[in-house]
Design a protein around this motif. Structure first.
Motif, PDB file in Angstrom:
ATOM      1  N   ASN A  36      63.135  55.751  42.349  1.00  0.00           N
ATOM      2  CA  ASN A  36      64.070  54.620  42.352  1.00  0.00           C
ATOM      3  C   ASN A  36      64.325  54.095  40.943  1.00  0.00           C
ATOM      4  OD1 ASN A  36      64.787  54.380  45.088  1.00  0.00           O
ATOM      5  ND2 ASN A  36      62.845  53.396  45.546  1.00  0.00           N
ATOM      6  N   LEU A  37      63.275  53.980  40.143  1.00  0.00           N
ATOM      7  CA  LEU A  37      63.465  53.515  38.762  1.00  0.00           C
ATOM      8  C   LEU A  37      64.330  54.485  37.977  1.00  0.00           C
ATOM      9  CD1 LEU A  37      59.891  52.188  37.997  1.00  0.00           C
ATOM     10  CD2 LEU A  37      61.991  50.828  37.992  1.00  0.00           C
ATOM     11  N   LEU A  38      64.163  55.775  38.252  1.00  0.00           N
ATOM     12  CA  LEU A  38      64.948  56.800  37.561  1.00  0.00           C
ATOM     13  C   LEU A  38      66.445  56.627  37.817  1.00  0.00           C
ATOM     14  CD1 LEU A  38      64.259  59.084  35.655  1.00  0.00           C
ATOM     15  CD2 LEU A  38      64.091  60.612  37.622  1.00  0.00           C
ATOM     16  N   PHE A  98      67.151  54.239  35.098  1.00  0.00           N
ATOM     17  CA  PHE A  98      66.849  54.762  33.770  1.00  0.00           C
ATOM     18  C   PHE A  98      67.728  55.940  33.357  1.00  0.00           C
ATOM     19  CE2 PHE A  98      62.154  53.215  34.089  1.00  0.00           C
ATOM     20  CZ  PHE A  98      62.565  51.918  33.821  1.00  0.00           C
ATOM     21  N   GLU A  99      68.274  56.695  34.307  1.00  0.00           N
ATOM     22  CA  GLU A  99      69.186  57.808  33.996  1.00  0.00           C
ATOM     23  C   GLU A  99      70.645  57.367  33.906  1.00  0.00           C
ATOM     24  OE1 GLU A  99      67.211  61.851  35.802  1.00  0.00           O
ATOM     25  OE2 GLU A  99      68.356  60.616  37.190  1.00  0.00           O
ATOM     26  N   ASP A 100      70.923  56.144  34.303  1.00  0.00           N
ATOM     27  CA  ASP A 100      72.284  55.613  34.340  1.00  0.00           C
ATOM     28  C   ASP A 100      72.661  55.084  32.947  1.00  0.00           C
ATOM     29  OD1 ASP A 100      74.598  54.069  34.651  1.00  0.00           O
ATOM     30  OD2 ASP A 100      73.975  53.269  36.595  1.00  0.00           O
ATOM     31  N   ALA A 101      73.528  55.800  32.259  1.00  0.00           N
ATOM     32  CA  ALA A 101      73.911  55.426  30.893  1.00  0.00           C
ATOM     33  C   ALA A 101      74.505  54.025  30.828  1.00  0.00           C
ATOM     34  CB  ALA A 101      74.898  56.454  30.329  1.00  0.00           C
ATOM     35  N   GLU A 102      75.261  53.618  31.829  1.00  0.00           N
ATOM     36  CA  GLU A 102      75.857  52.273  31.830  1.00  0.00           C
ATOM     37  C   GLU A 102      74.783  51.200  32.003  1.00  0.00           C
ATOM     38  OE1 GLU A 102      78.741  49.315  31.507  1.00  0.00           O
ATOM     39  OE2 GLU A 102      78.857  51.440  31.010  1.00  0.00           O
ATOM     40  N   ALA A 103      73.833  51.421  32.906  1.00  0.00           N
ATOM     41  CA  ALA A 103      72.747  50.456  33.120  1.00  0.00           C
ATOM     42  C   ALA A 103      71.858  50.346  31.882  1.00  0.00           C
ATOM     43  CB  ALA A 103      71.910  50.844  34.337  1.00  0.00           C
ATOM     44  N   MET A 104      71.719  51.449  31.146  1.00  0.00           N
ATOM     45  CA  MET A 104      70.833  51.492  29.974  1.00  0.00           C
ATOM     46  C   MET A 104      71.592  51.287  28.658  1.00  0.00           C
ATOM     47  SD  MET A 104      67.843  51.887  31.284  1.00  0.00           S
ATOM     48  CE  MET A 104      66.793  52.476  29.962  1.00  0.00           C
ATOM     49  N   LYS A 105      72.821  50.842  28.741  1.00  0.00           N
ATOM     50  CA  LYS A 105      73.702  50.707  27.591  1.00  0.00           C
ATOM     51  C   LYS A 105      73.085  49.922  26.432  1.00  0.00           C
ATOM     52  CE  LYS A 105      78.386  49.004  26.659  1.00  0.00           C
ATOM     53  NZ  LYS A 105      79.577  48.453  27.321  1.00  0.00           N
ATOM     54  N   TYR A 106      72.315  48.896  26.719  1.00  0.00           N
ATOM     55  CA  TYR A 106      71.768  48.038  25.667  1.00  0.00           C
ATOM     56  C   TYR A 106      70.320  48.382  25.316  1.00  0.00           C
ATOM     57  CZ  TYR A 106      76.045  45.628  26.661  1.00  0.00           C
ATOM     58  OH  TYR A 106      77.370  45.341  26.846  1.00  0.00           O
ATOM     59  N   TYR A 107      69.831  49.487  25.820  1.00  0.00           N
ATOM     60  CA  TYR A 107      68.499  49.981  25.490  1.00  0.00           C
ATOM     61  C   TYR A 107      68.656  51.144  24.515  1.00  0.00           C
ATOM     62  CZ  TYR A 107      66.870  47.007  29.206  1.00  0.00           C
ATOM     63  OH  TYR A 107      66.602  45.910  29.976  1.00  0.00           O
ATOM     64  N   SER A 108      67.564  51.587  23.933  1.00  0.00           N
ATOM     65  CA  SER A 108      67.657  52.647  22.924  1.00  0.00           C
ATOM     66  C   SER A 108      68.164  53.959  23.499  1.00  0.00           C
ATOM     67  CB  SER A 108      66.308  52.847  22.240  1.00  0.00           C
ATOM     68  OG  SER A 108      65.318  53.171  23.186  1.00  0.00           O
ATOM     69  N   SER A 109      67.825  54.243  24.758  1.00  0.00           N
ATOM     70  CA  SER A 109      68.303  55.473  25.389  1.00  0.00           C
ATOM     71  C   SER A 109      67.980  55.444  26.879  1.00  0.00           C
ATOM     72  CB  SER A 109      67.629  56.700  24.752  1.00  0.00           C
ATOM     73  OG  SER A 109      66.245  56.705  25.058  1.00  0.00           O
ATOM     74  N   PHE A 160      68.486  46.077  36.930  1.00  0.00           N
ATOM     75  CA  PHE A 160      68.781  46.334  38.341  1.00  0.00           C
ATOM     76  C   PHE A 160      69.745  47.492  38.503  1.00  0.00           C
ATOM     77  CE2 PHE A 160      66.746  42.351  38.544  1.00  0.00           C
ATOM     78  CZ  PHE A 160      66.300  42.188  39.848  1.00  0.00           C
ATOM     79  N   LEU A 161      69.711  48.092  39.689  1.00  0.00           N
ATOM     80  CA  LEU A 161      70.683  49.129  40.027  1.00  0.00           C
ATOM     81  C   LEU A 161      72.087  48.586  39.812  1.00  0.00           C
ATOM     82  CD1 LEU A 161      69.212  50.398  43.422  1.00  0.00           C
ATOM     83  CD2 LEU A 161      69.372  51.750  41.312  1.00  0.00           C
TER      84      LEU A 161
END
Length: 160
Positions: free
Chosen positions: A13-15, A18-29, A88-89
């Motif tokens: 579920n976390l993946l 974490f694999e969603d580029a839009e959700a992780m946009k403000y993180y390093s990767s 969040f998702l």
């Protein structure tokens, strides 16, 4: 919504976040499955050592995974404070889950754990997170450099 400790079974579920580029946009990767498993282990260790971590947020009635929210210790400008974080998702964005979870974690940190101060480090372009932090009573104190980025440093102080 309920918040509970993270477990290995949450990796899938976390993946999804974490694999969603839009959700992780403000993180390093984005994160791989191996990164996600390391994240879970770090959260479990963080909880055992400090009594705080990111928790899994689930729909109370359906038990469905929504995301994660909680606190971890962060060192900024030589000082260590608990940092409130939430992720969040994307399918759950705009439905109030992050606000509800963040408010509950903030209340827990200030009133149960009696932290004197809780911070949030937010990318200046992450307007939804800025609005959420302000909605739950946090104020922008300054701009800091961490993780090779310039970030807004939001905080809230325990008034008791």
């Amino acid at each position: 919504m309920t918040l509970r400790a993270m477990a290995e079974r949450d990796a899938g579920n976390l993946l999804k976040i974490f694999e969603d580029a839009e959700a992780m946009k403000y993180y390093s990767s984005t994160k791989s499955e191996q990164d996600t498993r390391r994240w879970i282990q770090w959260m479990k260790q963080h909880y055992q050592t400090y009594g705080i971590s990111m928790w899994i947020a689930e729909d109370k009635q359906k038990g469905e995974f929504l995301g994660q929210c909680g606190m971890v210790l962060q060192k900024v400008d030589g000082k260590v404070d608990p940092e409130l974080g939430y992720l969040f998702l994307r399918s759950r964005w705009g439905k109030g889950y992050a606000s509800e979870a963040a408010k509950a974690c903030l209340d827990y940190g200030l009133h149960t754990l009696k932290f004197q101060k809780i911070i949030s480090l937010i990318d200046p372009d992450n307007f939804p997170s800025i609005k959420l932090a302000e909605r739950i009573g946090m104020k922008k104190e300054k701009q800091v450099n961490k993780w090779d980025k310039s970030l807004f440093f939001y905080s809230i102080y325990n008034e008791k």
